[in-house]
Design an enzyme around this catalytic site. Structure first.
Site, PDB file in Angstrom:
ATOM      1  N   GLY A  11       0.803  -1.212   0.000  1.00 19.33           N
ATOM      2  CA  GLY A  11       0.000   0.000   0.000  1.00 19.33           C
ATOM      3  C   GLY A  11       0.839   1.265   0.000  1.00 19.33           C
ATOM      4  O   GLY A  11       2.068   1.231  -0.113  1.00 19.33           O
ATOM      5  N   TYR A 142     -14.655   3.309   8.650  1.00 18.10           N
ATOM      6  CA  TYR A 142     -13.206   3.418   8.791  1.00 18.10           C
ATOM      7  C   TYR A 142     -12.847   4.026  10.140  1.00 18.10           C
ATOM      8  O   TYR A 142     -11.988   3.529  10.870  1.00 18.10           O
ATOM      9  CB  TYR A 142     -12.653   4.278   7.649  1.00 18.10           C
ATOM     10  CG  TYR A 142     -11.170   4.564   7.709  1.00 18.10           C
ATOM     11  CD1 TYR A 142     -10.241   3.561   7.467  1.00 18.10           C
ATOM     12  CD2 TYR A 142     -10.708   5.850   7.975  1.00 18.10           C
ATOM     13  CE1 TYR A 142      -8.869   3.831   7.503  1.00 18.10           C
ATOM     14  CE2 TYR A 142      -9.354   6.125   8.002  1.00 18.10           C
ATOM     15  CZ  TYR A 142      -8.440   5.115   7.766  1.00 18.10           C
ATOM     16  OH  TYR A 142      -7.102   5.384   7.809  1.00 18.10           O
ATOM     17  N   LYS A 146     -10.930   2.512  13.466  1.00 22.76           N
ATOM     18  CA  LYS A 146      -9.745   3.131  14.063  1.00 22.76           C
ATOM     19  C   LYS A 146      -9.920   3.355  15.562  1.00 22.76           C
ATOM     20  O   LYS A 146      -9.006   3.105  16.347  1.00 22.76           O
ATOM     21  CB  LYS A 146      -9.415   4.440  13.342  1.00 22.76           C
ATOM     22  CG  LYS A 146      -8.885   4.249  11.932  1.00 22.76           C
ATOM     23  CD  LYS A 146      -7.681   3.316  11.904  1.00 22.76           C
ATOM     24  CE  LYS A 146      -7.097   3.145  10.526  1.00 22.76           C
ATOM     25  NZ  LYS A 146      -6.004   2.143  10.501  1.00 22.76           N
TER      26      LYS A 146
END
Length: 320
Positions: A11, A142, A146
């Site tokens: 990534g 997301y 987190k």
């Protein structure tokens, strides 16, 4: 000497973190792992690379044991904008990889780095000089991952003694691998588009402030935190870090000063607009500065000059 495994090495962060770690600890002591065969093949040209599904805990455990790994950099994540298209996949991937990493770190006595994000914050968070300890109620899957990851990592540290550490990355700007579906991607994409076509259409509102970090500082933050004296760490999971904050319009205006022919417009994506509006305008990173000496070196002007030069060179090379 450390023995390091980088998960999700293909990534945006991993592509540049692997050589950074190799320079610090030696090429033979860093293993790059990714799920995609074509990515592993590419990584293997310059690194020790293996194909690994982080959700396959048996294969994961076997690799840790055989390679005597003592430090895991878990970069596996489905990012903000992409995650909204498939929340179930985002949860399964992001949390599954982290939970396996923490459980195996407990069993094999490994340190774990897992990046958190400004995505952990939400609409109710103070947006200016966002404190280290504040409200974290994100409105994306997301962000939920987190926040959950920060809490889970803290739990594994206090309950099992796992040396888990993380930073809350803002948008990361780099000229290595392209970003993969984040809300701050515009700040990378624009440099390639201005070199290729002289124009750019931005999907984030023109006046939205978001924190950014240039990749060299992101890499330094990662390794500096992992090398920090644990006795001095009050906040392990997760530290605010930043070096600059700007709007798309401010960035594009600065680029135009260097390339006068550059033009831009906006075609705002409602999802990205909602996400970016919920994130901080700028972070307070004083805890990172005080607890482990965080001190970014790259500002906006330096970053723009470096990105334009690097992207121009890359585009020209690909055109040959």
């Amino acid at each position: 000497m450390k023995r390091i495994l980088v998960l999700g090495a293909g990534g945006q962060i991993g592509t540049e973190l692997v050589p950074h770690l190799q320079n610090l600890y030696g090429s033979d002591n860093v293993i790059a792992a990714d799920l995609k065969p074509e990515v592993v093949e590419k990584l293997g040209r310059t690194s020790r690379a293996v194909m690994l599904n982080a959700l396959d805990i048996e294969s994961y455990a076997k690799l840790l044991k055989n390679e005597r790994i003592d430090s895991i950099y878990n970069l596996v994540a489905l990012l903000s904008a992409t995650g909204e298209k498939n929340p179930q996949l985002a949860w399964n991937l992001n949390m599954g990889a982290l939970l396996n990493s923490l459980n195996l770190a407990k069993d094999f006595n490994c340190a774990v780095f897992t990046p958190s994000s400004i995505g952990a914050f939400g609409e109710n968070t103070p947006h200016y000089k966002t404190p280290q300890d504040t409200v974290v109620r994100p409105n994306t899957i997301y962000g939920v991952c987190k926040v959950s990851g920060e809490l889970l990592s803290d739990y594994y540290h206090t309950r099992f003694g796992v040396d888990a550490r993380s930073v809350r990355f803002p948008g990361i700007i780099s000229n290595g691998a392209l970003p993969g579906g984040g809300t701050t991607d515009y700040a990378v994409e624009v440099f390639y588009e201005v070199i290729k076509h002289g124009r750019y259409t931005c999907e984030v509102p023109k006046d939205t402030y978001m924190d950014m970090l240039y990749m060299p500082d992101a890499l330094e933050a990662t390794t500096q935190l992992m090398e920090a004296d644990p006795a001095k760490l009050v906040h392990r999971n997760s530290f605010n870090v930043t070096s600059m904050s700007f709007t798309p319009e401010q960035l594009f205006t600065e680029i135009k000063k260097r390339i006068p022919s550059f033009t831009w417009d906006y075609n705002v994506d409602p999802v990205k607009a909602q996400i970016s509006a919920s994130w901080p305008d700028c972070l307070d990173d004083s805890c990172a500065r005080e607890e482990w000496g965080w001190n970014p070196k790259w500002g906006m002007d330096q970053m723009i000059d470096d990105m334009l030069a690097a992207c121009k060179k890359k585009v020209e090379k690909n055109a040959q």
